[in-house]
Structures are given as structure tokens and as C-alpha cells.
Design an enzyme around this catalytic site. Structure first.
Site, mmCIF file in Angstrom:
data_model
loop_
_atom_site.group_PDB
_atom_site.id
_atom_site.type_symbol
_atom_site.label_atom_id
_atom_site.label_comp_id
_atom_site.label_asym_id
_atom_site.label_seq_id
_atom_site.Cartn_x
_atom_site.Cartn_y
_atom_site.Cartn_z
ATOM 1 N N ARG A 7 0.795 -1.304 0.074
ATOM 2 C CA ARG A 7 -0.100 -0.001 -0.105
ATOM 3 C C ARG A 7 0.954 1.254 -0.059
ATOM 4 O O ARG A 7 1.623 1.376 0.751
ATOM 5 C CB ARG A 7 -0.825 0.154 1.221
ATOM 6 N N THR A 40 -0.859 7.555 -1.198
ATOM 7 C CA THR A 40 -1.775 7.700 -1.979
ATOM 8 C C THR A 40 -3.049 6.560 -1.176
ATOM 9 O O THR A 40 -4.306 6.565 -1.374
ATOM 10 C CB THR A 40 -1.944 7.033 -3.287
ATOM 11 N N ASP A 76 -5.539 -10.571 12.076
ATOM 12 C CA ASP A 76 -4.616 -10.658 10.796
ATOM 13 C C ASP A 76 -4.310 -11.897 10.511
ATOM 14 O O ASP A 76 -3.243 -12.692 11.126
ATOM 15 C CB ASP A 76 -3.371 -9.777 11.276
ATOM 16 N N ASP A 111 -0.250 -12.564 9.896
ATOM 17 C CA ASP A 111 0.405 -12.497 11.189
ATOM 18 C C ASP A 111 0.235 -13.977 11.719
ATOM 19 O O ASP A 111 1.166 -14.540 12.606
ATOM 20 C CB ASP A 111 0.034 -11.463 12.151
#
Ligand code: URA
Length: 209
Positions: free
Chosen positions: A104, A108, A200, A203
Site C-alpha cells: 500500500r 495515496t 490478521d 500474522d
């Protein structure tokens, strides 16, 4: 509009309950993810075309069927998607594996590709893109954009758990892509986690925090 299938097979639902449990450790989480992915692969391959073959048994010639040369590709979205590949390959060992890695952009907030490797005959394969979690849909949408740019035509998406927001975004961006899930959960929270979800997935799969 792409269809959404939620697999309600008892084994899938049973294993998903253990996967969701915060007390489930990394080793078991990884095993369960692969097991559920395998069971989902079993369901998703139900429509594969068959052809007639003759087989000589020790007793007589039998009229049998084998899968008729369908070219499949599995594309995990890095990193968590990797956790689903082995379970699927146990069932579909002839499938080719592509990889799509996205990060990511901190400014932006858009997903940007950093690694893409697909089979050379991309245009002829039926692809199953895999990622355990379909949250906002941003990564899966971009992964499919990237694959289409490289010639992929026939793409399905398989996730363990999705939020309605991600399903809607995917249907808008790629209306021809069918989505296969073990659960469609309630919502996304303010941090982008699926509720109730399982935390997650990357993870928990790889023991990182
Ligand atoms: N990614 C995850 O691993 N979990 C979520 O709940 C949302 C996105």
C-alpha cells in the site's frame, strides 16, 4: 454480476470455528488454513469437465472418467494467500502457481504491485485467486487488474472470510468474477479488520506481529 458462494460444508464450518479462535496458535492456524483451502478447492472444482476413458482393471475393462485437460492456475496474493496454496495443491497438483505481491503506497493508500509472476500461458488458464481475507477488497481488485493486464481472462476469487464491503467493491470493479467464501461476516471495523473475522491472517499464519 459475479455470484457469491458461501460453502456451508460442515467440515469447512467446523474448521473455520477453530481458525477464528484467538487461542489457536500458529502451527494449528496454518494447518487449518490449508485444510479449509483444500476442502474449498474440492467444492470449487465440482464443475471441471470430464472425459471418458477405458481402464483395464485386474478383472475387466472399465468405463471411467478423467478430468479433460482443463488448465488451472492458482494465484496467491502475497503474503497471506500463500497459506492456502499447499492445501489446494494437494488436490490439484497439476495447477500452475502464479504470485501477485502488492504494497500500500503510504501517500495515496493505493495498492501498488511489487512482484508479479504468472504462468506463460495466462490467457488459456482458469485462475483461482486466493487470499484468506476479503476486507476492503483493495488488494484483490488490484491483483485481478494486474492479472487482466497480463492477459488473464477467466478468474475466480476464493477467500476464507469476507466483509460485505469487500464483496460489494469486488462486484463493482470486476462484475464477472465469482467469489467463493467460507464465511460472509458482518462488517469492517474502523481499523479495517473484518468483524468478527479472525484477526490478521498473515500474522497468524507466519507468527509475526
Ligand atoms: N486482513 C486481515 O488479515 N484481517 C482482516 O480482518 C482484514 C484484513
Amino acid at each position: 454480476m459475479g455470484k457469491v458462494y458461501v460453502f456451508d460444508h460442515p467440515l469447512i464450518q467446523h474448521k473455520l470455528s477453530y481458525l477464528r479462535n484467538e487461542k489457536t496458535g500458529t502451527k494449528e492456524f496454518r494447518e487449518l488454513t490449508n485444510e479449509i483451502a483444500g476442502l474449498m478447492a474440492f467444492e470449487i472444482t465440482r464443475e471441471l469437465p470430464l472425459e471418458d476413458v477405458k481402464v483395464q482393471t485386474p478383472v475387466a475393462e472399465a468405463d471411467c472418467k478423467t478430468i479433460s485437460g482443463k488448465k488451472l492456475g492458482i494465484v496467491p496474493i502475497l503474503r497471506a494467500g500463500l497459506g492456502m496454496v499447499d492445501g489446494m495443491m494437494d488436490l490439484i497438483p497439476a495447477a500452475k502457481i502464479g504470485h501477485v505481491g502488492l504494497y500500500r503506497d503510504p501517500e495515496t493508500l493505493q495498492p501498488v504491485e511489487y512482484y508479479v509472476k504468472l504462468p506463460s500461458d495466462t490467457g488459456e488458464r482458469d485462475f483461482i485467486v486466493v487470499d484468506p481475507m476479503l476486507a476492503t477488497g483493495g488488494s484483490a481488485i488490484e491483483a485481478i487488474n494486474v492479472m487482466k493486464k497480463r492477459g488473464a481472462k477467466n478468474i475466480r476469487l476464493m477467500c476464507l472470510v469476507a466483509a460485505p464491503e469487500g464483496v460489494e467493491a469486488m462486484q463493482e470493479a470486476h462484475p464477472e468474477v465469482d467469489i467463493y467464501l467460507a464465511s460472509l461476516d458482518e462488517k469492517l471495523n474502523e481499523k479495517g479488520y473484518i468483524v468478527p473475522g479472525l484477526g490478521d491472517a498473515g500474522d497468524r499464519l507466519f507468527g509475526t506481529k
